[in-house]
Design an enzyme around this catalytic site. Sequence first.
Site, mmCIF file in Angstrom:
data_model
loop_
_atom_site.group_PDB
_atom_site.id
_atom_site.type_symbol
_atom_site.label_atom_id
_atom_site.label_comp_id
_atom_site.label_asym_id
_atom_site.label_seq_id
_atom_site.Cartn_x
_atom_site.Cartn_y
_atom_site.Cartn_z
ATOM 1 N N GLY A 49 0.842 -1.179 0.000
ATOM 2 C CA GLY A 49 0.000 0.000 0.000
ATOM 3 C C GLY A 49 0.883 1.237 0.000
ATOM 4 O O GLY A 49 2.057 1.164 0.413
ATOM 5 N N GLN A 54 2.600 9.894 1.615
ATOM 6 C CA GLN A 54 3.916 9.237 1.662
ATOM 7 C C GLN A 54 4.825 9.645 0.503
ATOM 8 O O GLN A 54 6.016 9.330 0.529
ATOM 9 C CB GLN A 54 3.754 7.712 1.675
ATOM 10 N N CYS A 98 6.074 -0.047 7.650
ATOM 11 C CA CYS A 98 5.648 1.139 6.898
ATOM 12 C C CYS A 98 6.795 1.615 6.013
ATOM 13 O O CYS A 98 7.934 1.717 6.477
ATOM 14 C CB CYS A 98 5.241 2.238 7.875
ATOM 15 N N LEU A 99 6.490 1.910 4.761
ATOM 16 C CA LEU A 99 7.522 2.374 3.819
ATOM 17 C C LEU A 99 8.120 3.712 4.260
ATOM 18 O O LEU A 99 9.232 4.055 3.854
ATOM 19 C CB LEU A 99 6.930 2.511 2.414
ATOM 20 N N HIS A 140 -4.266 0.703 7.602
ATOM 21 C CA HIS A 140 -2.933 1.332 7.642
ATOM 22 C C HIS A 140 -2.893 2.534 6.691
ATOM 23 O O HIS A 140 -2.426 3.620 7.068
ATOM 24 C CB HIS A 140 -1.878 0.284 7.256
ATOM 25 N N GLU A 141 -3.383 2.341 5.458
ATOM 26 C CA GLU A 141 -3.334 3.431 4.468
ATOM 27 C C GLU A 141 -4.304 4.552 4.839
ATOM 28 O O GLU A 141 -3.981 5.738 4.670
ATOM 29 C CB GLU A 141 -3.637 2.891 3.069
ATOM 30 N N HIS A 144 -2.807 6.920 7.182
ATOM 31 C CA HIS A 144 -1.860 7.872 6.577
ATOM 32 C C HIS A 144 -2.562 9.143 6.096
ATOM 33 O O HIS A 144 -1.947 10.211 6.043
ATOM 34 C CB HIS A 144 -1.134 7.235 5.391
#
Length: 181
Positions: A49, A54, A98-99, A140-141, A144
Site C-alpha cells: 500500500g 507518503q 511502513c515504507l 494502515h493506508e 496515513h
Amino acid sequence: MAIRPIVRLGHPTLRQTAKPVDSARLADPETQTLIDDMIETMLDADGVGLAAPQIGADLQLFVYLSFPGDGAEPIEKVLVNPTLVPERGDLIEEWEGCLSIPDLRGLVPRHAAIRAHGLDRDGKTVDERAEGINARILQHEFDHLNGIVFLDRMRDMRSLAFSDEWAEFMVDESEEEAPVG
Ligand code: NI
C-alpha cells in the site's frame, strides 16, 4: 510512469490530514499520472500500500494490493476520499511495517473486518468489504490520510524491532511476512 521518492517520518505531510480530491482534480491527467506513479513506487518498494502523503502529496487517496486469498495474484486498487466502517468484534494484533518508517516491524491492533467506501480512480463509487490482511492494509493506508502512523497504534512498544532481528528472533519461519504500506 516514474518512481517517486517516499518521504519518511518527520516529513510534515505524514502528520497532516490530507485534503479531499474533487472530481475535476481526480480527472486531471496530473492526478492520474500521480496514481500510476504511486502504483509503480509501491511495487518497486515491495509495499502492499502507499498513501499520497507518503510521496508528499496532500490528497485523500491511496493505492494498495488486494489479496483474493486463494493464492491468486494480488489486484492493484485505488481508493479516493475513503471512509472506513469497522465491523463489530475484537481488535487483532498482527505485524506491520511502513515504507515511511523503513526497516521496523511492530504488532498493531486492527479491526478484523471493515467496510470501505470511497471512489476509484475513475470517480466511480466503491463499497467493499475487507477482512484479514486486506482489512489491515486499508486501515494502515487510511491512517496515513489522517496523519497517523502504525507506531501511534501500537499498544506495547516492546514488540518494535528492526526487520532483520524481527525475522531472526521474533517470528518463526512460517510467518515471516508483514504487510508494509
Ligand atoms: Ni505506512
